[in-house]
Motif scaffolding. Structure first.
Motif, mmCIF file in Angstrom:
data_model
loop_
_atom_site.group_PDB
_atom_site.id
_atom_site.type_symbol
_atom_site.label_atom_id
_atom_site.label_comp_id
_atom_site.label_asym_id
_atom_site.label_seq_id
_atom_site.Cartn_x
_atom_site.Cartn_y
_atom_site.Cartn_z
ATOM 1 N N UNK A 118 -1.225 13.802 -10.054
ATOM 2 C CA UNK A 118 -0.431 13.117 -9.045
ATOM 3 C C UNK A 118 -0.006 11.775 -9.619
ATOM 4 N N UNK A 119 1.269 11.513 -9.587
ATOM 5 C CA UNK A 119 1.813 10.253 -10.080
ATOM 6 C C UNK A 119 2.057 9.331 -8.889
ATOM 7 N N UNK A 120 1.367 8.220 -8.831
ATOM 8 C CA UNK A 120 1.522 7.299 -7.710
ATOM 9 C C UNK A 120 2.871 6.588 -7.729
ATOM 10 N N UNK A 121 3.556 6.597 -8.855
ATOM 11 C CA UNK A 121 4.893 6.021 -8.902
ATOM 12 C C UNK A 121 5.885 6.827 -8.069
ATOM 13 N N UNK A 122 5.528 8.075 -7.737
ATOM 14 C CA UNK A 122 6.383 8.877 -6.865
ATOM 15 C C UNK A 122 6.545 8.220 -5.503
ATOM 16 N N UNK A 123 5.582 7.408 -5.075
ATOM 17 C CA UNK A 123 5.708 6.679 -3.813
ATOM 18 C C UNK A 123 6.853 5.672 -3.911
ATOM 19 N N UNK A 124 6.956 4.979 -5.060
ATOM 20 C CA UNK A 124 8.048 4.024 -5.265
ATOM 21 C C UNK A 124 9.381 4.748 -5.440
ATOM 22 N N UNK A 125 9.344 5.916 -6.003
ATOM 23 C CA UNK A 125 10.571 6.692 -6.231
ATOM 24 C C UNK A 125 11.051 7.409 -4.973
ATOM 25 N N UNK A 164 5.452 10.428 0.401
ATOM 26 C CA UNK A 164 5.484 9.653 1.649
ATOM 27 C C UNK A 164 4.266 8.729 1.735
ATOM 28 N N UNK A 165 4.412 7.703 2.531
ATOM 29 C CA UNK A 165 3.301 6.762 2.735
ATOM 30 C C UNK A 165 2.121 7.458 3.406
ATOM 31 N N UNK A 166 2.418 8.375 4.310
ATOM 32 C CA UNK A 166 1.346 9.110 4.980
ATOM 33 C C UNK A 166 0.561 9.950 3.981
ATOM 34 N N UNK A 167 1.269 10.650 3.100
ATOM 35 C CA UNK A 167 0.596 11.493 2.093
ATOM 36 C C UNK A 167 -0.228 10.618 1.146
ATOM 37 N N UNK A 168 0.293 9.473 0.755
ATOM 38 C CA UNK A 168 -0.449 8.550 -0.109
ATOM 39 C C UNK A 168 -1.718 8.066 0.585
ATOM 40 N N UNK A 169 -1.610 7.730 1.877
ATOM 41 C CA UNK A 169 -2.786 7.272 2.628
ATOM 42 C C UNK A 169 -3.831 8.370 2.719
ATOM 43 N N UNK A 225 -4.271 10.838 0.569
ATOM 44 C CA UNK A 225 -4.855 11.005 -0.764
ATOM 45 C C UNK A 225 -5.895 9.932 -1.059
ATOM 46 N N UNK A 226 -5.596 8.687 -0.708
ATOM 47 C CA UNK A 226 -6.530 7.587 -0.961
ATOM 48 C C UNK A 226 -7.763 7.719 -0.072
ATOM 49 N N UNK A 227 -7.556 8.107 1.195
ATOM 50 C CA UNK A 227 -8.678 8.239 2.131
ATOM 51 C C UNK A 227 -9.661 9.319 1.700
ATOM 52 N N UNK A 228 -9.169 10.383 1.109
ATOM 53 C CA UNK A 228 -10.018 11.517 0.747
ATOM 54 C C UNK A 228 -10.332 11.574 -0.748
#
Length: 112
Positions: free
Chosen positions: A1-8, A12-17, A19-22
């Motif tokens: 998973x590339x976290x730069x995809x959030x910037x690109x 989505x912010x929800x999916x990132x949250x 991923x970080x939570x779990x």
């Protein structure tokens, strides 16, 4: 998973949250957030509680069955847990009521 995809805009912010939570308990994010507690599993906490309770039970047994004239046995020291050091340094007062062991005379009255 590339976290730069959030910037690109591909993540989505929800999916990132989510991923970080779990994140796994041994991940760098969890170790940074939880400190030493990230290294302890539920099993480790349960084993520490089991050892503490067994030590307290042995201490109570020894207190009740010792001679009245002899010195009472030393109270057991709980197994150190993550974060205990910070709590001890931050608060130099006596331990909370639920962590104190009863007086040997009180234990004797309970079992008589």
């Amino acid at each position: 998973m590339d976290l730069l995809d959030w910037h690109r805009g591909r993540l989505s912010s929800r999916r990132l949250a989510v991923l970080v939570k779990h994140m796994p308990q041994d991940s760098a994010v969890c170790r940074e957030r939880d400190g030493e507690a990230a290294e302890w599993s539920v099993t480790d906490y349960l084993l520490a509680a089991l050892v503490d309770h067994a030590a307290a039970a042995n201490w109570m047994f020894a207190s009740v069955h010792s001679d009245e004239d002899s010195d009472p046995p030393e109270q057991p020291v709980p197994v150190p847990r993550p974060g205990d050091r910070e709590r001890r340094e931050g608060a130099e007062q006596s331990p909370p009521e639920e962590q104190r062991f009863p007086d040997p005379a009180e234990v004797g009255r309970f079992f008589s």
